[in-house]
Design a protein around this motif. Structure first.
Motif, short mmCIF file in Angstrom:
data_model
loop_
_atom_site.label_atom_id
_atom_site.label_comp_id
_atom_site.label_asym_id
_atom_site.label_seq_id
_atom_site.Cartn_x
_atom_site.Cartn_y
_atom_site.Cartn_z
N TYR A 1 48.55 -112.36 -2.16
CA TYR A 1 47.49 -112.71 -0.92
C TYR A 1 46.29 -113.00 -1.44
O TYR A 1 45.84 -112.38 -2.62
N SER A 2 45.59 -113.90 -0.65
CA SER A 2 44.06 -113.84 -1.24
C SER A 2 43.34 -112.82 -0.64
O SER A 2 43.49 -112.29 0.61
N MET A 3 42.50 -112.04 -1.33
CA MET A 3 41.89 -110.87 -0.80
C MET A 3 40.52 -110.94 -0.61
O MET A 3 40.25 -110.71 0.55
N GLU A 4 39.76 -111.62 -1.47
CA GLU A 4 38.55 -111.68 -1.21
C GLU A 4 37.89 -112.99 -0.67
O GLU A 4 36.92 -113.03 0.14
N THR A 5 38.58 -114.22 -0.94
CA THR A 5 37.98 -115.28 -0.64
C THR A 5 39.34 -116.05 0.27
O THR A 5 40.44 -115.50 0.05
N GLY A 6 38.74 -117.02 0.98
CA GLY A 6 39.83 -117.90 1.54
C GLY A 6 39.42 -119.28 1.59
O GLY A 6 38.82 -119.69 0.95
N PHE A 7 39.96 -120.18 2.51
CA PHE A 7 39.89 -121.45 2.42
C PHE A 7 39.82 -122.18 3.84
O PHE A 7 40.16 -121.34 4.81
N THR A 8 39.55 -123.31 3.92
CA THR A 8 39.41 -123.95 5.23
C THR A 8 40.61 -125.04 5.32
O THR A 8 40.54 -125.77 4.17
N MET A 9 41.28 -125.10 5.98
CA MET A 9 42.55 -126.11 6.12
C MET A 9 42.11 -127.32 6.08
O MET A 9 40.88 -127.74 6.88
N ASN A 10 42.48 -128.10 5.62
CA ASN A 10 41.98 -129.60 5.43
C ASN A 10 43.11 -130.60 5.20
O ASN A 10 44.26 -130.42 5.10
N ASP A 11 42.68 -131.87 5.34
CA ASP A 11 43.74 -133.08 5.43
C ASP A 11 44.36 -133.22 4.14
O ASP A 11 45.57 -133.54 4.21
N ASP A 12 43.84 -132.93 3.00
CA ASP A 12 44.55 -133.15 1.66
C ASP A 12 45.61 -132.01 1.65
O ASP A 12 46.65 -132.06 1.17
N MET A 13 45.31 -130.63 1.91
CA MET A 13 46.27 -129.71 1.85
C MET A 13 47.44 -129.90 2.87
O MET A 13 48.63 -129.76 2.68
N ALA A 14 46.88 -130.28 4.31
CA ALA A 14 48.21 -130.63 5.22
C ALA A 14 49.16 -131.78 4.65
O ALA A 14 50.15 -131.66 4.65
N LEU A 15 48.34 -132.73 4.08
CA LEU A 15 49.29 -134.12 3.60
C LEU A 15 50.34 -133.54 2.46
O LEU A 15 51.47 -133.57 2.26
N PHE A 16 49.66 -132.77 1.40
CA PHE A 16 50.34 -132.15 0.29
C PHE A 16 51.53 -131.18 0.75
O PHE A 16 52.57 -131.44 0.25
N LEU A 17 51.42 -130.44 1.77
CA LEU A 17 52.44 -129.49 2.24
C LEU A 17 53.36 -130.17 3.25
O LEU A 17 54.54 -129.85 2.86
#
Length: 75
Positions: free
Chosen positions: A46-62
């Protein structure tokens, strides 16, 4: 939650995840499940201290990587 088998984790996968998550900080937690189907093992990270913002590049990669299973959990 990103679920993937160990044989599909390579330098490209790790590099993309690291770069994308660092470039898109946010409040969304991310969890990786590494699943060894043959030996029936599952390791969660798990990410514990930091997170991320879903984005187009991540969606495309997945979406393009059919060996990765994605589940979105809302709170």
């Amino acid at each position: 939650t990103i679920e993937v088998q160990p044989q599909f984790i390579n330098q490209g996968f790790v590099g993309f995840m690291e770069q994308n998550i660092k470039a898109n900080p946010g409040k969304t937690a991310i969890k990786f499940n590494i699943v060894d189907v043959r030996n029936n093992y599952k390791v969660g990270m798990y990410s514990m201290e930091t997170g991320f913002t879903m984005n187009d590049d991540m969606a495309l990669f997945l979406n393009e990587n059919k060996d990765i299973e994605v589940n979105v959990v809302t709170v």
